[in-house]
Design a protein around this motif. Structure first.
Motif, PDB file in Angstrom:
ATOM      1  N   GLU A 696       0.832  -1.202   0.000  1.00  0.00           N
ATOM      2  CA  GLU A 696       0.000   0.000   0.000  1.00  0.00           C
ATOM      3  C   GLU A 696       0.866   1.251   0.000  1.00  0.00           C
ATOM      4  N   VAL A 699       2.306   1.788  -3.494  1.00  0.00           N
ATOM      5  CA  VAL A 699       1.318   2.362  -4.412  1.00  0.00           C
ATOM      6  C   VAL A 699       1.136   3.853  -4.138  1.00  0.00           C
ATOM      7  N   ARG A 700       1.034   4.222  -2.853  1.00  0.00           N
ATOM      8  CA  ARG A 700       0.846   5.630  -2.491  1.00  0.00           C
ATOM      9  C   ARG A 700       2.044   6.480  -2.949  1.00  0.00           C
ATOM     10  N   LYS A 701       3.257   5.928  -2.826  1.00  0.00           N
ATOM     11  CA  LYS A 701       4.428   6.685  -3.252  1.00  0.00           C
ATOM     12  C   LYS A 701       4.444   6.876  -4.770  1.00  0.00           C
ATOM     13  N   VAL A 702       4.033   5.814  -5.508  1.00  0.00           N
ATOM     14  CA  VAL A 702       3.961   5.919  -6.969  1.00  0.00           C
ATOM     15  C   VAL A 702       2.960   6.994  -7.381  1.00  0.00           C
ATOM     16  N   LEU A 703       1.879   7.112  -6.572  1.00  0.00           N
ATOM     17  CA  LEU A 703       0.844   8.105  -6.876  1.00  0.00           C
ATOM     18  C   LEU A 703       1.187   9.490  -6.352  1.00  0.00           C
ATOM     19  N   GLY A 704       2.381   9.643  -5.756  1.00  0.00           N
ATOM     20  CA  GLY A 704       2.855  10.972  -5.383  1.00  0.00           C
ATOM     21  C   GLY A 704       2.847  11.305  -3.909  1.00  0.00           C
ATOM     22  N   ALA A 705       2.578  10.330  -3.038  1.00  0.00           N
ATOM     23  CA  ALA A 705       2.567  10.604  -1.593  1.00  0.00           C
ATOM     24  C   ALA A 705       3.977  10.939  -1.111  1.00  0.00           C
ATOM     25  N   ASN A 709       3.448  12.290   4.322  1.00  0.00           N
ATOM     26  CA  ASN A 709       2.129  11.670   4.179  1.00  0.00           C
ATOM     27  C   ASN A 709       2.149  10.228   4.660  1.00  0.00           C
TER      28      ASN A 709
END
Length: 789
Positions: A696, A699-705, A709
């Motif tokens: 998870e 995925v969040r880091k790939v989406l820019g987190a 965050n």
């Protein structure tokens, strides 16, 4: 089957090393802490229970209005025995005395000396190495000494029958040698001398006086007497009636105090022997021990339930293969008990390692005796209960998995354990915050005691007790002290204003209620007492050699002015009688503490010293060593037969609060350990949660987190729980510290800042603990996190 369970448990520990280390170390530290506390508690509860007839031995205590004391008149024990068939035996003891003891070229000033009746060894069963307990104290020139004292004065030679010189005067013969007094005895002494050899209070003893309260008295009840609250109350009433026959004008109540309760239940008694404990501290530390064990168990339960997914398929396969739920429960409880007993072994090793340091901290001589069946049963019970408690919920939870859902990988649908885990984490931090607030309050109160203005300056006061020939050379002593600039600022007083033990009701003044029986303490002081102690005269004047009539006059404190019903403006010059001496009030001194700070300031009368006692010299800064040398020279010139001794006033004062200081340090230590164990569990839980959410996070880091965050995501759940713990713990801690502070007559006012700082400290500790794993997870390259997808 059990062998298989053992193998699985062992493999799980080896395979998951980090999890095992956190679990076992948390349990081991928790158990070790609890064992240390319980050893201390057991020692405190064991006082005086070694006496053969402990259940039949009672001490007589008295209560005059608000004044409760541990002493009673010389004539009372024999008088009670003559009229009360329930009493089998009695014994009186003097206050602890200082006696010069000499054998050959060995001469020491011994301070642990009692004078006692010949029935001493008939009532008490201190272990006797040599001599006959029935006849040891029958000789007026006999003496009992302990094994250590026998070796000190006679080496390895048999001391029985040997002679000692007492106070450079008479010879006494050793009639018995006692084993060293157990540390859990409320009576600590090195020598026992016959009470028939007492020179002071001799008239009281010979005439069986009932008016002066100078002795500690114990009674031994008959074995056929069945003690109960009602029967003891009946004996108390009989004592009151018998006393009224002898002293009808004095209103005082007497009680029988079980010898086994003396150590822990005498903190409200005055004129008592030193070294008493406190039942409140025993209760507090017992609760702390339970808290620490609970925190350690919560760690185990949290980590075990959080890791349920790791063993879900194993459980599913076992159930498919025919395993029943009770068999799985037994397996998981077995694993829990295996971890618990392994942690117990480590805990015992840890206790053995740190016990010397703990003994030094607590002022005890605790030890683990593996031949003690009770101790072994207690240790076994701790491990068993810890294993069962910490393993019960995980066993019930894991064994309840449904095989179909587990083998399909549908574990999240069963995730009903989150609320339970959150409850456990909240409970941990409630305990931690309670202990942190307690630590801050205890520290502040102890600092308050150390630095409180006592009404006088306690620094730079050097004390020399008067002994031997110096009592008869007081004029020469005062001349020598006055002529030297290092010692000319001195006073001679009967007692140090530290823990005053004198008091009388024979004080009269104008308008006194005839029914009033207030106990008035007193100190005999010489001129310059107020000046030496840097006290403040509010009205009138100090004693002075210019006024010959001062030998019959008095100085009183503010509290005494209130008791007399006067004011500062009209009390000076008023008549006052102390015993048979009639005089008047010549001055009022500002209230000062002359008893422990747990007690409120009482009325006090200062009388001009006609006898002697203790020389107190105010030293000039930087001259302490030179002043000691001068005092030593004066002592050797005027009192050559006695060794010179001295002490510092502030050290004597600090020794009053040694027990409180020790308890404070112990509480702080275990409070910090509880917080550490909580943090250890929180670290393990946060590490596992971060591991579970690895993909998870990727995925969040790939989406820019951002890293912030991610850290916020992983920390916010724990933060909510800690805020909940803070909301619950603050009112609980406010109530608890309030109850503790009520035991002090003078105490701090707990500021709201304390209830803010301690929870914030717990919050910061939790954030630091969780953030480490959160930041580590946030920095992982998302390519590595998602590469299996």
């Amino acid at each position: 089957m059990f062998r298989n369970y053992f193998k699985i448990a062992f493999r799980n520990l080896i395979h998951h090393k980090a999890y095992s280390i956190i679990n076992i170390s948390g349990l081991a530290i928790g158990m070790a802490s609890s064992i240390l506390i319980l050893l201390w508690v057991q020692n405190e509860l064991s006082f005086d229970r070694f006496h053969k007839n402990a259940d039949q031995i009672y001490r007589i205590i008295c209560n005059a209005s608000d004044f409760k004391a541990a002493v009673n008149p010389a004539g009372m024990p024999a008088g009670l025995k003559a009229e009360m068939p329930e009493i089998k035996n009695t014994v009186r003891l003097s206050h602890l005395s200082s006696v010069l003891v000499e054998a050959g070229d060995r001469k020491f000033d011994e301070k642990q000396v009692f004078y006692a009746d010949s029935t001493f060894l008939g009532v008490f069963t201190f272990p006797l190495l040599r001599g006959n307990p029935r006849t040891a104290l029958l000789r007026p020139d006999g003496v009992l000494l302990t094994e250590n004292m026998a070796k000190k004065y006679f080496g390895n030679i048999d001391a029985l029958g040997k002679t000692l010189r007492i106070n450079n005067q008479h010879l006494v013969t050793v009639t018995a040698v006692l084993a060293n007094i157990p540390s859990n005895s409320s009576l600590q002494f090195d020598f026992i001398l016959p009470i028939s050899s007492v020179t002071w209070e001799n008239d009281d003893i010979k005439n069986n006086v009932w008016g002066n309260f100078n002795f500690y008295s114990y009674v031994q009840l008959n074995k056929n007497f069945l003690p109960s609250p009602a029967s003891i109350a009946g004996l108390n009433n009989q004592m009151d009636q018998i006393y009224k026959k002898h002293e009808p004008d004095i209103k005082i109540k007497f009680q029988l105090q079980p010898i086994t309760s003396i150590h822990l239940h005498s903190n409200q008694l005055q004129v008592d022997l030193p070294g008493r404990g406190n039942a409140q501290y025993v209760n507090i530390f017992f609760i702390v021990a339970l808290f620490i064990l609970v925190v350690a168990c919560i760690n185990f339960m949290n980590l075990a339930t959080a890791r349920s997914a790791r063993r879900a398929k194993e459980i599913g396969l076992r159930k498919v293969a025919g395993a029943l739920r009770w068999q799985l429960i037994k397996q998981f409880l077995g694993e829990s008990l295996f971890v618990s007993f392994f942690a117990l072994v480590l805990a015992i090793a840890l206790v053995i390692l740190v016990l010397p340091g703990f003994n030094e901290l607590a002022g005890k001589t605790l030890a683990i005796h593996f031949t003690d069946a009770r101790l072994l049963v207690t240790l076994f019970a701790i491990a068993l209960s810890t294993g069962l408690i910490s393993g019960s919920y995980p066993a019930l939870f894991l064994s309840g998995f449904q095989p179909v859902k587990v083998l399909k990988g549908n574990i999240k649908s069963m995730g009903a354990n989150l609320i339970f885990r959150n409850t456990l984490v909240t409970t941990q931090f409630i305990v931690s915050i309670l202990l942190l607030i307690g630590t801050v309050v205890i520290y502040n109160q102890l600092q308050f005691i150390r630095h409180k203005d006592l009404g006088f300056d306690k620094e730079n006061l050097l004390c020399m007790p008067m002994t031997g020939d110096i009592w008869g050379k007081q004029t020469a002593l005062k001349t020598e002290l006055s002529q030297n600039p290092l010692t000319n600022h001195f006073t001679i007083i009967s007692e140090l204003p530290v823990n005053l033990m004198s008091g009388t009701i024979s004080v009269l003044w104008e308008g006194k209620d005839p029914k009033s029986q207030v106990v008035i303490p007193s100190i005999d002081v010489s001129e310059d007492f107020v000046s030496v102690f840097k006290m403040k005269i509010l009205r009138g004047r100090d004693f002075s050699t210019s006024f010959k009539a001062d030998s019959g006059n008095y100085i009183i404190n503010e509290k005494m002015v209130q008791v007399m019903g006067k004011t500062l403006d009209n009390v000076v010059g008023k008549p006052l009688s102390f015993g048979d001496v009639k005089g008047s009030v010549i001055g009022v001194v500002k209230d000062f503490n002359f008893k422990p700070i747990q007690q409120a300031i009482e009325p006090l009368v200062l009388r001009l010293n006609k006898y002697g006692g203790i020389v107190v010299v105010r030293t000039k800064p930087g001259t302490t060593e030179a002043t000691i040398n001068v005092l030593g020279k004066i002592s050797r010139e005027l009192n050559p037969a006695y060794p010179f001794s001295y002490k510092f006033f502030d050290q004597d004062l600090n020794s009053l609060y040694l027990g409180d200081q020790q308890m404070g340090k112990i509480f702080n230590l275990f409070a910090l350990l509880a917080v550490f164990i909580s943090s250890l569990g929180l670290y393990g839980l946060s590490a596992f949660m971060a591991e579970q959410r690895t993909k998870e996070i990727g995925v969040r880091k790939v989406l820019g987190a951002s890293i912030f965050n991610i850290v916020y995501l992983l920390s916010t759940g724990f933060t909510r729980l800690i805020f909940l713990a803070i909301a619950i713990s603050i009112p609980l801690s406010w109530f608890a510290v309030g109850r503790w502070l009520e035991t002090f007559a003078y105490h701090i006012h707990v500021s709201w800042i304390i209830f803010l700082i301690a929870p914030l400290a717990a919050l910061v500790i939790a954030w630091l603990t969780v953030s480490y794993e959160s930041i580590k997870a946030a920095f992982v390259n998302p390519v590595k996190s998602l590469r299996t997808e």
